[in-house]
Design an enzyme around this catalytic site. Structure first.
Site, PDB file in Angstrom:
ATOM      1  N   HIS A  39      14.229  -8.712  -9.719  1.00 19.65           N
ATOM      2  CA  HIS A  39      13.021  -8.338 -10.460  1.00 19.65           C
ATOM      3  C   HIS A  39      12.596  -6.883 -10.243  1.00 19.65           C
ATOM      4  O   HIS A  39      11.541  -6.589  -9.688  1.00 19.65           O
ATOM      5  CB  HIS A  39      11.891  -9.298 -10.126  1.00 19.65           C
ATOM      6  CG  HIS A  39      12.165 -10.714 -10.520  1.00 19.65           C
ATOM      7  ND1 HIS A  39      11.207 -11.693 -10.483  1.00 19.65           N
ATOM      8  CD2 HIS A  39      13.294 -11.331 -10.980  1.00 19.65           C
ATOM      9  CE1 HIS A  39      11.739 -12.841 -10.888  1.00 19.65           C
ATOM     10  NE2 HIS A  39      13.013 -12.634 -11.192  1.00 19.65           N
ATOM     11  N   GLU A  43       7.839 -13.568 -22.406  1.00 21.28           N
ATOM     12  CA  GLU A  43       6.669 -13.113 -23.158  1.00 21.28           C
ATOM     13  C   GLU A  43       6.878 -11.759 -23.806  1.00 21.28           C
ATOM     14  O   GLU A  43       7.577 -10.901 -23.257  1.00 21.28           O
ATOM     15  CB  GLU A  43       5.458 -12.971 -22.232  1.00 21.28           C
ATOM     16  CG  GLU A  43       4.994 -14.224 -21.557  1.00 21.28           C
ATOM     17  CD  GLU A  43       3.769 -13.996 -20.677  1.00 21.28           C
ATOM     18  OE1 GLU A  43       3.297 -14.991 -20.102  1.00 21.28           O
ATOM     19  OE2 GLU A  43       3.290 -12.836 -20.567  1.00 21.28           O
ATOM     20  N   TYR A  48      -2.268  -9.741 -17.232  1.00 26.76           N
ATOM     21  CA  TYR A  48      -1.418 -10.583 -18.088  1.00 26.76           C
ATOM     22  C   TYR A  48      -1.010 -11.904 -17.430  1.00 26.76           C
ATOM     23  O   TYR A  48      -0.157 -12.613 -17.948  1.00 26.76           O
ATOM     24  CB  TYR A  48      -0.239  -9.744 -18.614  1.00 26.76           C
ATOM     25  CG  TYR A  48      -0.802  -8.764 -19.627  1.00 26.76           C
ATOM     26  CD1 TYR A  48      -0.898  -9.104 -20.962  1.00 26.76           C
ATOM     27  CD2 TYR A  48      -1.375  -7.570 -19.206  1.00 26.76           C
ATOM     28  CE1 TYR A  48      -1.503  -8.254 -21.885  1.00 26.76           C
ATOM     29  CE2 TYR A  48      -1.995  -6.709 -20.117  1.00 26.76           C
ATOM     30  CZ  TYR A  48      -2.058  -7.074 -21.448  1.00 26.76           C
ATOM     31  OH  TYR A  48      -2.688  -6.249 -22.355  1.00 26.76           O
TER      32      TYR A  48
END
Length: 354
Positions: free
Chosen positions: A131, A224, A234
């Site tokens: 990530h 998303e 978010y």
């Protein structure tokens, strides 16, 4: 929100080059050549005819493990006069690694990077191979947006402002913090942060109207698309349309909460999106002009999203690529280009069929 049961038949993949080692991003040189990053740590110039050049000298050391390595590259808007590029990568250091953004000058003969300087380094560094985010977009005002993952093991950090995990940051080309960033002057908040509550953003692009669009990987489901607004949250990992790998809800298993933004569009199941480009040319006919194109790592295709009034109104499969699509860009010729994340990865030109 799933894929419409339709497939565009008007596009085909034309291989420009093959044999790239897990390519991650492509940029376009003014002379018709390509600049391609390879995740293990190389940047190569690919000739217009497809010949792959040797690795450029002067590339920084990268933490090439798992999802980490040499990732995005973009040309400065003033490249024709300053030959400046920006690249982001997993930077090794005390505590592990993190995503860094550097600027450098491409030498006149395009054989090396010169005057390389790191202008942003994600804090803190952690021992993780996952990530990294790492998409770079130059906004119309000349500032840079950089997407940052939450490193997976530190996902709760995405909800706090004292770190760069799970954030979209905005900086100047010299690494300075723009005075109008939303958290400038706020105690306990890092001033580079533009928006937060993100998971792992591997797509970012400016819409034709200059609006920044991003997409991010959900866990198992819940990828998303967002239009990140300054200072907004978010939601990850508090709200999500995904679930834990292997099943099971995340946190309270909720998809909405006061003060947290809903995605503009989401995928269940995940397509594992990477790369993102708005088509501004009419090379594929008027129906595709203004559409958004996104690569799928999981299903090996190029997705086409039709957009109207800032919303996704229809999604179709534009092209079956057959390999993991890592990057999607529109070239100076108005055509779309892809790179595929494989051991013998390809640079692909998407051409209209007669």
């Amino acid at each position: 929100m799933g894929l419409a049961n339709a497939s565009a038949q008007s596009l085909k993949a034309e291989t420009v080059a093959t044999g790239l080692d897990h390519p991650w991003a492509v940029a376009f040189l003014p002379d018709g050549r390509f600049l391609v990053t390879e995740r293990p740590g190389a940047i190569r110039v690919v000739e217009a005819a497809g010949r792959i050049g040797p690795p450029l000298a002067g590339v920084p050391e990268v933490a090439a493990a798992g999802q980490g390595g040499l990732l995005d590259v973009v040309l400065d808007s003033g490249f024709a006069s300053n030959r400046q590029i920006f690249l982001c990568y997993s930077e090794p250091g005390a505590g592990g690694n993190s995503t860094a953004l550097a600027r450098a000058r491409l030498s006149a003969d395009a054989s090396r990077l010169e005057d390389l300087r790191v202008i942003f380094s994600q804090k803190p560094k952690v021992d993780s191979r996952q990530h990294f985010g790492c998409r770079i977009v130059e906004a119309r005002d000349g500032t840079l947006f950089l997407t940052l993952g939450e490193r997976n093991s530190r996902r709760a950090d995405a909800q706090t402002l004292d770190n760069h995990h799970g954030k979209l940051v905005r900086i100047g080309k010299d690494g300075s913090v723009p005075k109008d960033n939303p958290f400038v002057g706020r105690s306990g908040a890092l001033p580079e942060i533009w928006s937060y509550g993100h998971r792992n953003m591997q797509g970012a692009a400016l819409a034709p109207d200059g609006t920044l669009w991003t997409h991010e990987h959900g866990p198992q489901g819940g990828d998303e698309i967002n239009l990140p607004q300054p200072g907004h949250n978010y939601g990850w990992p508090v709200i999500t349309y995904g679930e834990n790998y292997g099943g099971g809800k995340i946190g309270d298993g909720i998809t909405a909460k006061e003060g947290m933004e809903q995605p503009l569009h989401y995928w269940v199941p995940s397509i594992a999106p990477s790369g993102m480009a708005f088509l501004t040319s009419d090379r594929y006919g008027p129906a595709m002009k203004g559409n958004l194109f996104i690569g799928s790592l999981k299903f090996d295709y190029l997705a086409r999203l039709e957009v109207a009034n800032g919303k996704v109104v229809r999604e179709t499969k534009a092209l079956e690529v057959g390999d993991r699509v890592r990057d999607v860009r529109q070239g100076p010729d108005g055509l779309l280009y892809l790179v595929t994340d494989e051991a013998r990865g390809k640079l692909i030109r998407v051409v209209p069929t007669p």
